[in-house]
Design a protein around this motif. Structure first.
Motif, PDB file in Angstrom:
ATOM      1  N   ALA A 212       0.849  -1.187   0.000  1.00 22.07           N
ATOM      2  CA  ALA A 212       0.000   0.000   0.000  1.00 22.07           C
ATOM      3  C   ALA A 212       0.886   1.237   0.000  1.00 22.07           C
ATOM      4  O   ALA A 212       2.092   1.160   0.259  1.00 22.07           O
ATOM      5  N   GLY A 213       0.280   2.380  -0.298  1.00 24.93           N
ATOM      6  CA  GLY A 213       1.043   3.611  -0.352  1.00 24.93           C
ATOM      7  C   GLY A 213       1.643   3.837  -1.722  1.00 24.93           C
ATOM      8  O   GLY A 213       1.383   3.086  -2.671  1.00 24.93           O
ATOM      9  N   PRO A 214       2.448   4.878  -1.863  1.00 19.71           N
ATOM     10  CA  PRO A 214       2.997   5.231  -3.179  1.00 19.71           C
ATOM     11  C   PRO A 214       3.990   4.203  -3.706  1.00 19.71           C
ATOM     12  O   PRO A 214       4.638   3.499  -2.932  1.00 19.71           O
ATOM     13  N   ALA A 325       3.453   6.993   3.281  1.00 19.28           N
ATOM     14  CA  ALA A 325       4.314   5.882   3.682  1.00 19.28           C
ATOM     15  C   ALA A 325       4.132   4.693   2.749  1.00 19.28           C
ATOM     16  O   ALA A 325       3.013   4.357   2.351  1.00 19.28           O
ATOM     17  N   VAL A 326       5.238   4.047   2.409  1.00 21.74           N
ATOM     18  CA  VAL A 326       5.192   2.776   1.691  1.00 21.74           C
ATOM     19  C   VAL A 326       4.970   1.679   2.727  1.00 21.74           C
ATOM     20  O   VAL A 326       5.703   1.599   3.719  1.00 21.74           O
ATOM     21  N   VAL A 327       3.960   0.854   2.524  1.00 24.60           N
ATOM     22  CA  VAL A 327       3.588  -0.162   3.505  1.00 24.60           C
ATOM     23  C   VAL A 327       3.599  -1.538   2.851  1.00 24.60           C
ATOM     24  O   VAL A 327       3.074  -1.709   1.740  1.00 24.60           O
ATOM     25  N   VAL A 328       4.183  -2.507   3.537  1.00 23.26           N
ATOM     26  CA  VAL A 328       4.113  -3.892   3.085  1.00 23.26           C
ATOM     27  C   VAL A 328       3.757  -4.764   4.283  1.00 23.26           C
ATOM     28  O   VAL A 328       4.340  -4.633   5.354  1.00 23.26           O
ATOM     29  N   VAL A 329       2.769  -5.635   4.094  1.00 16.26           N
ATOM     30  CA  VAL A 329       2.240  -6.475   5.172  1.00 16.26           C
ATOM     31  C   VAL A 329       2.424  -7.944   4.803  1.00 16.26           C
ATOM     32  O   VAL A 329       2.117  -8.355   3.682  1.00 16.26           O
ATOM     33  N   GLY A 330       2.905  -8.724   5.763  1.00 17.66           N
ATOM     34  CA  GLY A 330       3.053 -10.161   5.551  1.00 17.66           C
ATOM     35  C   GLY A 330       4.486 -10.648   5.547  1.00 17.66           C
ATOM     36  O   GLY A 330       4.747 -11.839   5.342  1.00 17.66           O
ATOM     37  N   VAL A 331       5.430  -9.752   5.778  1.00 18.77           N
ATOM     38  CA  VAL A 331       6.854 -10.106   5.731  1.00 18.77           C
ATOM     39  C   VAL A 331       7.173 -11.093   6.861  1.00 18.77           C
ATOM     40  O   VAL A 331       6.740 -10.905   8.006  1.00 18.77           O
ATOM     41  N   PRO A 332       7.919 -12.158   6.579  1.00 17.04           N
ATOM     42  CA  PRO A 332       8.159 -13.192   7.593  1.00 17.04           C
ATOM     43  C   PRO A 332       9.285 -12.853   8.564  1.00 17.04           C
ATOM     44  O   PRO A 332      10.392 -13.365   8.489  1.00 17.04           O
ATOM     45  N   PHE A 333       8.976 -11.942   9.503  1.00 21.59           N
ATOM     46  CA  PHE A 333       9.877 -11.708  10.627  1.00 21.59           C
ATOM     47  C   PHE A 333       9.019 -11.709  11.890  1.00 21.59           C
ATOM     48  O   PHE A 333       7.801 -11.648  11.825  1.00 21.59           O
ATOM     49  N   GLY A 334       9.637 -11.824  13.037  1.00 24.08           N
ATOM     50  CA  GLY A 334       8.859 -11.827  14.273  1.00 24.08           C
ATOM     51  C   GLY A 334       8.501 -13.211  14.756  1.00 24.08           C
ATOM     52  O   GLY A 334       9.342 -14.104  14.810  1.00 24.08           O
ATOM     53  N   HIS A 335       7.224 -13.432  15.053  1.00 25.96           N
ATOM     54  CA  HIS A 335       6.797 -14.617  15.803  1.00 25.96           C
ATOM     55  C   HIS A 335       6.381 -15.807  14.953  1.00 25.96           C
ATOM     56  O   HIS A 335       5.909 -16.810  15.505  1.00 25.96           O
ATOM     57  N   THR A 336       6.485 -15.733  13.667  1.00 24.37           N
ATOM     58  CA  THR A 336       6.226 -16.917  12.848  1.00 24.37           C
ATOM     59  C   THR A 336       7.557 -17.504  12.379  1.00 24.37           C
ATOM     60  O   THR A 336       8.610 -16.880  12.479  1.00 24.37           O
ATOM     61  N   ARG A 337       7.521 -18.714  11.866  1.00 27.69           N
ATOM     62  CA  ARG A 337       8.708 -19.402  11.377  1.00 27.69           C
ATOM     63  C   ARG A 337       8.403 -20.032  10.027  1.00 27.69           C
ATOM     64  O   ARG A 337       7.317 -20.591   9.893  1.00 27.69           O
ATOM     65  N   PRO A 338       9.295 -19.964   9.060  1.00 29.74           N
ATOM     66  CA  PRO A 338      10.644 -19.418   9.039  1.00 29.74           C
ATOM     67  C   PRO A 338      10.693 -17.914   9.326  1.00 29.74           C
ATOM     68  O   PRO A 338       9.780 -17.178   8.969  1.00 29.74           O
ATOM     69  N   GLN A 339      11.780 -17.502   9.939  1.00 27.96           N
ATOM     70  CA  GLN A 339      11.950 -16.121  10.354  1.00 27.96           C
ATOM     71  C   GLN A 339      13.202 -15.514   9.732  1.00 27.96           C
ATOM     72  O   GLN A 339      14.287 -16.063   9.820  1.00 27.96           O
ATOM     73  N   TRP A 340      13.013 -14.343   9.108  1.00 29.37           N
ATOM     74  CA  TRP A 340      14.150 -13.513   8.718  1.00 29.37           C
ATOM     75  C   TRP A 340      14.563 -12.660   9.914  1.00 29.37           C
ATOM     76  O   TRP A 340      13.716 -12.040  10.567  1.00 29.37           O
ATOM     77  N   ILE A 341      15.848 -12.602  10.199  1.00 28.15           N
ATOM     78  CA  ILE A 341      16.401 -11.635  11.139  1.00 28.15           C
ATOM     79  C   ILE A 341      16.613 -10.334  10.366  1.00 28.15           C
ATOM     80  O   ILE A 341      17.172 -10.351   9.271  1.00 28.15           O
ATOM     81  N   LEU A 342      16.170  -9.203  10.932  1.00 30.85           N
ATOM     82  CA  LEU A 342      16.256  -7.923  10.237  1.00 30.85           C
ATOM     83  C   LEU A 342      17.094  -6.927  11.026  1.00 30.85           C
ATOM     84  O   LEU A 342      17.150  -6.988  12.260  1.00 30.85           O
ATOM     85  N   PRO A 343      17.736  -5.983  10.344  1.00 30.30           N
ATOM     86  CA  PRO A 343      18.498  -4.941  11.054  1.00 30.30           C
ATOM     87  C   PRO A 343      17.594  -4.109  11.957  1.00 30.30           C
ATOM     88  O   PRO A 343      16.467  -3.776  11.592  1.00 30.30           O
ATOM     89  N   VAL A 350      12.730  -0.523   1.219  1.00 25.56           N
ATOM     90  CA  VAL A 350      11.384  -0.991   0.909  1.00 25.56           C
ATOM     91  C   VAL A 350      10.981  -0.334  -0.398  1.00 25.56           C
ATOM     92  O   VAL A 350      10.751   0.872  -0.457  1.00 25.56           O
ATOM     93  N   ASP A 351      10.945  -1.129  -1.453  1.00 28.85           N
ATOM     94  CA  ASP A 351      10.708  -0.611  -2.805  1.00 28.85           C
ATOM     95  C   ASP A 351       9.268  -0.900  -3.204  1.00 28.85           C
ATOM     96  O   ASP A 351       8.923  -2.026  -3.579  1.00 28.85           O
ATOM     97  N   GLY A 352       8.420   0.121  -3.121  1.00 30.23           N
ATOM     98  CA  GLY A 352       7.017  -0.059  -3.455  1.00 30.23           C
ATOM     99  C   GLY A 352       6.760  -0.159  -4.937  1.00 30.23           C
ATOM    100  O   GLY A 352       5.676  -0.605  -5.343  1.00 30.23           O
ATOM    101  N   ALA A 353       7.720   0.243  -5.766  1.00 32.25           N
ATOM    102  CA  ALA A 353       7.568   0.123  -7.217  1.00 32.25           C
ATOM    103  C   ALA A 353       7.925  -1.288  -7.671  1.00 32.25           C
ATOM    104  O   ALA A 353       7.153  -1.957  -8.364  1.00 32.25           O
ATOM    105  N   ALA A 354       9.108  -1.758  -7.274  1.00 34.08           N
ATOM    106  CA  ALA A 354       9.548  -3.105  -7.645  1.00 34.08           C
ATOM    107  C   ALA A 354       8.938  -4.165  -6.739  1.00 34.08           C
ATOM    108  O   ALA A 354       9.015  -5.363  -7.040  1.00 34.08           O
TER     109      ALA A 354
END
Length: 362
Positions: A212-214, A325-343, A350-354
């Protein structure tokens, strides 16, 4: 610093002044601590397997501390272990075994001068949002994710995306594209069940991420974490008064295994919006939420509906306070597994175009 309580209100600092701790090299020692719940004391077999896999995946040598396996240890004892790990020059990274619910009582007992004298990569999530925010507030980057008891110990193997991001965070500092592994689980096997050592939990196919977002690309430093813990941090006054400190940044948001409903999720988001946090950032990553617990697994239709309600709530509330704001929902970090570790305090794109997400682990 036994017996001392340090200032709980962090100094105001610009997000661009954060220090990136140097990476470890294979053969270095890594501290494995329990700043909240001492899960290894509850399920030692899972912990032992996690320590073997940590060494195999990274080449690092795990080092435990007095409270790593000590159930019911005091906040001061856990703070002492954190300080001991950061004060020891032979320790080159620090990992939390798991989260919990009372780390907020620990961070006020920490000495920032010890950490600033020898910054080290720290990995943790959930209740470890407290320690990550504390490090961030005192100028040190960390990494959101990486619980040895949840993501290294259980199951037949370490998930590939978790292993890749763990190595990047602790060793290589490379830039990785964050992808969807295609399957997800909310909870694994009970740690007291021998099957926990050899089997994953129930996994199901994931849905495409929602954008969502631009349609623009945002590159910035991250802050955030588990939204329930963020609410505690803000209530305790452990965030700078000026929300503009997040200007141009990327907000990470995820929900815990408590499985809060969309209504409560919206209340916390609204409060963050009123605080100015949503308007300050240029992008928001919202994780795929857990919707099942060890005690209750709703039918597939109900699980999907819960995720959809949380997705819609996130997009609507963020747009209310920051339509740019550019928004993306569903990224696999946090309390589900498999989990990406993020900085955490590091740089992401976060590229809302690509419709791509990238993380820099330097």
């Amino acid at each position: 610093m036994r017996g001392q309580t340090h200032d709980s209100a962090p100094p105001t600092l610009g997000v661009m002044s954060l220090t990136s701790p140097p990476k470890a090299v294979p053969g270095d020692r890594v501290a494995v601590i329990s700043p909240s719940f001492a899960a290894p004391g509850f399920a030692p077999e899972v912990h032992e397997q996690a320590m073997r896999r940590l060494a195999e995946v990274t080449g690092l040598v795990p080092v435990e501390y007095p409270t790593t396996r000590q159930l019911g240890s005091s906040a001061q004892a856990r703070a002492d272990d954190i300080m001991a790990a950061f004060a020891d020059p032979s320790i080159r990274a620090v990992l939390a075994t798991v989260g919990g619910e009372d780390q907020i009582t620990v961070v006020g007992r920490l000495d920032p001068d010890v950490v600033r004298a020898d910054p080290k990569p720290f990995c943790g999530y959930s209740d470890n949002t407290n320690l990550l925010n504390w490090l961030w507030a005192h100028g040190i980057q960390g990494f959101y994710g990486g619980s040895t008891q949840v993501h290294l110990g259980p199951g037949p193997e370490v998930d590939a995306v978790h292993a890749a991001s763990l190595r990047a965070a602790l060793l290589t500092g490379e830039r990785l594209r964050i992808t969807d592994p295609g399957v997800s689980e909310d909870v694994g096997k009970d740690w007291t069940d021998p099957a926990a050592l050899t089997q994953f939990g129930d996994r199901e196919p994931t849905e495409p991420w929602s954008w969502a977002g631009p349609a623009r690309s945002v590159t910035g430093r991250t802050w955030g974490g588990c939204i329930e813990v963020l609410q505690w941090i803000l209530t305790a006054g452990r965030f700078p008064d000026d929300a503009g400190i997040l200007g141009g940044g990327i907000l990470l948001l995820e929900t815990s295994e408590e499985v809060i409903d969309a209504r409560e999720f919206s209340w916390i988001l609204r409060s963050m919006g009123e605080r100015g946090l949503l308007a300050a950032v240029d992008a928001v990553l919202v994780a795929r939420p857990p919707v099942a617990t060890m005690e209750h697994a709703p039918p597939a239709r109900d699980r999907a509906a819960h995720r959809e309600r949380q997705r819609d709530t996130a997009i609507e509330m963020i747009a209310r306070y920051n339509p740019d704001a550019v928004v993306v929902v569903g990224v696999p970090f946090g309390h589900t597994r498999p989990q990406w570790i993020l900085p955490y305090g590091g740089v992401m794109t976060v590229d809302g175009a690509a419709r791509e997400v990238w993380a820099e682990y330097a």
